[in-house]
Design a protein around this motif. Structure first.
Motif, PDB file in Angstrom:
ATOM      1  N   ARG A 154       0.802  -1.218   0.000  1.00 32.73           N
ATOM      2  CA  ARG A 154       0.000   0.000   0.000  1.00 32.73           C
ATOM      3  C   ARG A 154       0.841   1.278   0.000  1.00 32.73           C
ATOM      4  N   SER A 155       2.138   1.203  -0.150  1.00 33.69           N
ATOM      5  CA  SER A 155       2.956   2.412  -0.123  1.00 33.69           C
ATOM      6  C   SER A 155       2.740   3.230  -1.392  1.00 33.69           C
ATOM      7  N   HIS A 156       2.979   4.527  -1.260  1.00 37.76           N
ATOM      8  CA  HIS A 156       2.821   5.410  -2.414  1.00 37.76           C
ATOM      9  C   HIS A 156       3.876   5.108  -3.463  1.00 37.76           C
ATOM     10  N   THR A 157       3.452   4.978  -4.724  1.00 37.82           N
ATOM     11  CA  THR A 157       4.348   4.589  -5.804  1.00 37.82           C
ATOM     12  C   THR A 157       4.242   5.594  -6.929  1.00 37.82           C
ATOM     13  N   ASP A 158       5.379   6.185  -7.304  1.00 38.57           N
ATOM     14  CA  ASP A 158       5.458   7.035  -8.481  1.00 38.57           C
ATOM     15  C   ASP A 158       6.007   6.182  -9.617  1.00 38.57           C
ATOM     16  N   ILE A 218      14.346   3.549 -10.927  1.00 38.23           N
ATOM     17  CA  ILE A 218      15.087   2.779  -9.912  1.00 38.23           C
ATOM     18  C   ILE A 218      15.240   1.328 -10.340  1.00 38.23           C
ATOM     19  N   ARG A 219      14.172   0.745 -10.852  1.00 33.30           N
ATOM     20  CA  ARG A 219      14.238  -0.669 -11.235  1.00 33.30           C
ATOM     21  C   ARG A 219      15.117  -0.873 -12.459  1.00 33.30           C
ATOM     22  N   THR A 220      15.145   0.111 -13.349  1.00 35.81           N
ATOM     23  CA  THR A 220      16.032  -0.001 -14.512  1.00 35.81           C
ATOM     24  C   THR A 220      17.497  -0.035 -14.065  1.00 35.81           C
ATOM     25  N   ALA A 221      17.864   0.869 -13.174  1.00 35.28           N
ATOM     26  CA  ALA A 221      19.250   0.896 -12.689  1.00 35.28           C
ATOM     27  C   ALA A 221      19.572  -0.367 -11.884  1.00 35.28           C
ATOM     28  N   LEU A 272      15.752   3.392 -20.264  1.00 33.21           N
ATOM     29  CA  LEU A 272      14.376   3.817 -20.012  1.00 33.21           C
ATOM     30  C   LEU A 272      14.091   5.044 -20.867  1.00 33.21           C
ATOM     31  N   ASN A 273      13.090   4.943 -21.732  1.00 29.70           N
ATOM     32  CA  ASN A 273      12.686   6.046 -22.604  1.00 29.70           C
ATOM     33  C   ASN A 273      11.274   6.496 -22.217  1.00 29.70           C
ATOM     34  N   HIS A 274      11.144   7.808 -22.046  1.00 30.30           N
ATOM     35  CA  HIS A 274       9.840   8.379 -21.709  1.00 30.30           C
ATOM     36  C   HIS A 274       9.348   9.195 -22.885  1.00 30.30           C
ATOM     37  N   LYS A 275       8.253   8.736 -23.509  1.00 31.22           N
ATOM     38  CA  LYS A 275       7.673   9.433 -24.645  1.00 31.22           C
ATOM     39  C   LYS A 275       6.415  10.158 -24.184  1.00 31.22           C
ATOM     40  N   GLY A 276       6.208  11.346 -24.745  1.00 29.17           N
ATOM     41  CA  GLY A 276       5.045  12.133 -24.343  1.00 29.17           C
ATOM     42  C   GLY A 276       5.408  13.043 -23.184  1.00 29.17           C
ATOM     43  N   GLY A 277       4.761  14.212 -23.130  1.00 27.62           N
ATOM     44  CA  GLY A 277       5.114  15.186 -22.121  1.00 27.62           C
ATOM     45  C   GLY A 277       4.387  15.021 -20.815  1.00 27.62           C
ATOM     46  N   SER A 278       3.416  14.149 -20.703  1.00 26.88           N
ATOM     47  CA  SER A 278       2.644  14.041 -19.470  1.00 26.88           C
ATOM     48  C   SER A 278       2.155  12.616 -19.294  1.00 26.88           C
ATOM     49  N   CYS A 279       1.886  12.260 -18.048  1.00 30.98           N
ATOM     50  CA  CYS A 279       1.298  10.959 -17.728  1.00 30.98           C
ATOM     51  C   CYS A 279       0.380  11.141 -16.525  1.00 30.98           C
ATOM     52  N   LEU A 313       4.229  -2.249 -12.552  1.00 31.04           N
ATOM     53  CA  LEU A 313       5.618  -2.515 -12.187  1.00 31.04           C
ATOM     54  C   LEU A 313       5.890  -4.011 -12.103  1.00 31.04           C
ATOM     55  N   ALA A 314       4.918  -4.776 -11.620  1.00 27.13           N
ATOM     56  CA  ALA A 314       5.101  -6.226 -11.546  1.00 27.13           C
ATOM     57  C   ALA A 314       5.206  -6.834 -12.943  1.00 27.13           C
ATOM     58  N   ILE A 315       4.419  -6.326 -13.892  1.00 25.65           N
ATOM     59  CA  ILE A 315       4.514  -6.820 -15.273  1.00 25.65           C
ATOM     60  C   ILE A 315       5.879  -6.487 -15.858  1.00 25.65           C
ATOM     61  N   VAL A 316       6.350  -5.276 -15.615  1.00 23.36           N
ATOM     62  CA  VAL A 316       7.673  -4.890 -16.113  1.00 23.36           C
ATOM     63  C   VAL A 316       8.754  -5.762 -15.486  1.00 23.36           C
ATOM     64  N   SER A 317       8.675  -6.007 -14.192  1.00 25.83           N
ATOM     65  CA  SER A 317       9.673  -6.839 -13.516  1.00 25.83           C
ATOM     66  C   SER A 317       9.679  -8.250 -14.068  1.00 25.83           C
ATOM     67  N   GLU A 318       8.516  -8.788 -14.341  1.00 26.21           N
ATOM     68  CA  GLU A 318       8.442 -10.142 -14.912  1.00 26.21           C
ATOM     69  C   GLU A 318       9.055 -10.175 -16.306  1.00 26.21           C
ATOM     70  N   ALA A 319       8.759  -9.149 -17.127  1.00 27.76           N
ATOM     71  CA  ALA A 319       9.337  -9.103 -18.471  1.00 27.76           C
ATOM     72  C   ALA A 319      10.854  -8.967 -18.408  1.00 27.76           C
ATOM     73  N   LEU A 320      11.367  -8.155 -17.483  1.00 29.11           N
ATOM     74  CA  LEU A 320      12.817  -8.027 -17.328  1.00 29.11           C
ATOM     75  C   LEU A 320      13.439  -9.337 -16.880  1.00 29.11           C
ATOM     76  N   GLU A 321      12.793 -10.006 -15.970  1.00 30.93           N
ATOM     77  CA  GLU A 321      13.336 -11.279 -15.482  1.00 30.93           C
ATOM     78  C   GLU A 321      13.365 -12.321 -16.593  1.00 30.93           C
ATOM     79  N   ASN A 322      12.321 -12.344 -17.438  1.00 32.70           N
ATOM     80  CA  ASN A 322      12.301 -13.277 -18.564  1.00 32.70           C
ATOM     81  C   ASN A 322      13.418 -12.958 -19.553  1.00 32.70           C
ATOM     82  N   ALA A 323      13.665 -11.666 -19.784  1.00 29.13           N
ATOM     83  CA  ALA A 323      14.756 -11.295 -20.692  1.00 29.13           C
ATOM     84  C   ALA A 323      16.103 -11.738 -20.137  1.00 29.13           C
TER      85      ALA A 323
END
Length: 381
Positions: free
Chosen positions: A227-231, A238-241, A253-260, A272-282
Motif C-alpha cells: 500500500r505504499s505510495h508509488t510514483d 530505480i528498477r532499470t538501474a 528507459l525512454n519516456h515518450k510524451g510530455g505528461s502521464c 511494475l510487476a509486469i515490467v519486472s516479470e518481463a525483465l526477469e524473462n529477458a
C-alpha cells in the motif's frame, strides 16, 4: 349520524367516527412504531372492532360503511395467523348478527348481512394466506442472501489466492530461488582451504545474506498489501538501474510524451510487476544483451513496453499459447492486465527479441509525470 337520535347517541357516533379514522391514520403513518405494539397486544384490535360496531349499528348493514368491516379479519389474519383470524372473524360475525337484528325490518338487510359475513370470512382466509406467503418469501430471501454471501466470500478467497500466487511468483519465489542457488554454491565451497576459495566463499555468504534480506523485505511488502505510495516513472528509473547493476545487461528507459496521469497505488504496482516479470524473462530465458523500457502517455491511454534483443519467441507464439504451456509468469502478467482492464501484447521487438506491451486506458486527465516538489508532497501527505 342521520340515523342517530339527538343527544349522547349522536355524540357517541361522532366520537367513534373521529377516533376510528384518526386512529387508522396514525397507525398507517407510524406503522413501524405502532405495528409491534398491535402485534404484542391483540386487545387493541378489539378497540377498533368496537368503534366499527358502533358505526355499523347506526349506519345499517346496507350502508357502504359495512364493507369496511372486512379490514378487521384481514388485518387479524396478517398479524396473528389462523387463531387470531378465527377469533376476530367470529367477533365480527357476532357484531353483524347484532346489527342485523337491529335492522331486520329494513329491506335488504338480510342479504347484505350475509354478503358482508362472507366477505369477512374470505378476508380472514386471505390474511392468513398472505401471512404464510410472506413468511415463506422471507425465508427464501434469507436463504438467498446467505447463499450470495457465501458465494461472494468464496470469490473473494479465490481472487486473493490468485493474487498471492502472482505476488509469490513475481517476488519472493524468484528471490528464494536465487538464494537457493547461492546456498548450493556456498555449500560446494565449504571444504576449500585455498585463500582465494575462502575469499569467494565470503562473497557467496554475502550474496546469501543479501538475498535473505531481500526476501524478507519482499515478504513484508506482500503482507502489508503493498500500500505504499508509488510514483511510476521514479520507480521505473530505480528498477532499470537495479536490473542493469545486478545483471550487467544494458538497460535503457525512454519516456515518450510530455505528461502521464497520476495512477492509484494498486494500478502502479501491477504495471511494475509486469515490467519486472518481463525483465526477469529477458535475463533468464532470452539471453538478452540489451533491454529497453518505454513509457508512453497520451490523453486516452498509457503504454509500457519492454523490448529485448534476445532469442525471442517462435514466430507463431501468442500470449494465449504461452500461458497454456505452463508459463506462470506470463499467466500472471495476463491476469494483472485483466485486473486493470488493460490490453497486453506479446510479440517480436524491433531489436529482434521479445516485446511485452501493456496499454492501460485512462479515465482521468493527464498531469505532468515529473516528481512532486517537496511542498506538494507535504501537502499531499
Amino acid at each position: 349520524m342521520a340515523n342517530a337520535t339527538d343527544g349522547p347517541p349522536r355524540y357517541a357516533v361522532l366520537a367513534a367516527a373521529v377516533l376510528g379514522v384518526m386512529g387508522s391514520y396514525a397507525m398507517l403513518r407510524d406503522w413501524d412504531r405502532f405495528g409491534p405494539r398491535l402485534l404484542a397486544h391483540p386487545t387493541l384490535m378489539a378497540v377498533d372492532l368496537t368503534f366499527g360496531a358502533v358505526l355499523l349499528l347506526t349506519a345499517s348493514p346496507a350502508s357502504p360503511l359495512a364493507y369496511a368491516t372486512v379490514c378487521t379479519p384481514l388485518l387479524a389474519g396478517l398479524l396473528y395467523g389462523w387463531r387470531g383470524s378465527g377469533i376476530f372473524t367470529g367477533l365480527q360475525l357476532i357484531v353483524l348478527l347484532t346489527v342485523y337484528r337491529a335492522w331486520a325490518h329494513h329491506p335488504g338487510a338480510g342479504a347484505n348481512t350475509l354478503l358482508i359475513a362472507g366477505f369477512c370470512i374470505g378476508a380472514g382466509i386471505i390474511g392468513v394466506t398472505l401471512r404464510n406467503l410472506m413468511f415463506r418469501f422471507g425465508t427464501a430471501s434469507q436463504a438467498l442472501s446467505e447463499a450470495t454471501s457465501r458465494l461472494a466470500v468464496a470469490e473473494a478467497v479465490e481472487s486473493e489466492r490468485a493474487r498471492l500466487a502472482r505476488e509469490m511468483h513475481d517476488s519472493v519465489a524468484k528471490t528464494l530461488h536465487g538464494l537457493a542457488l547461492a546456498a548450493e554454491a556456498l555449500a560446494a565451497s565449504a571444504d576449500a582451504s585455498d585463500p582465494k576459495a575462502l575469499k569467494a566463499l565470503k562473497g557467496q555468504a554475502t550474496t546469501v545474506a543479501g538475498a535473505a534480506r531481500r526476501a524478507a523485505a519482499e515478504s513484508r511488502a506482500l503482507l502489508s498489501d503493498l500500500r505504499s505510495h508509488t510514483d511510476l516513472l521514479s520507480e521505473l528509473t530505480i528498477r532499470t538501474a537495479d536490473f542493469e547493476s545486478h545483471t550487467q545487461i544494458s538497460t535503457f528507459l525512454n519516456h515518450k510524451g510530455g505528461s502521464c496521469p497520476p495512477l492509484p497505488d494498486t494500478t502502479a504496482h501491477h504495471l511494475l510487476a509486469i515490467v519486472s516479470e518481463a525483465l526477469e524473462n529477458a535475463h533468464r530465458h532470452a539471453d538478452a544483451k540489451r533491454v529497453t523500457i518505454e513509457l508512453e502517455a497520451s490523453e486516452t491511454d498509457l503504454t509500457v513496453r519492454v523490448q529485448d534483443d534476445g532469442r525471442g519467441l517462435p514466430g507463431a507464439t501468442t500470449l494465449q499459447d504461452a500461458t497454456k504451456t505452463g508459463h506462470f509468469g506470463l499467466l500472471g502478467m495476463s491476469e494483472r492486465a485483466a485486473t486493470l482492464n488493460a490490453r497486453i501484447h506479446l510479440g517480436r521487438s524491433p531489436q529482434g527479441g521479445t516485446e511485452v506491451a501493456v496499454t492501460l486506458p485512462l479515465a482521468l486527465p493527464a498531469t505532468p509525470c515529473a516528481p512532486h516538489p517537496p511542498q506538494q508532497e507535504a501537502a499531499h501527505a
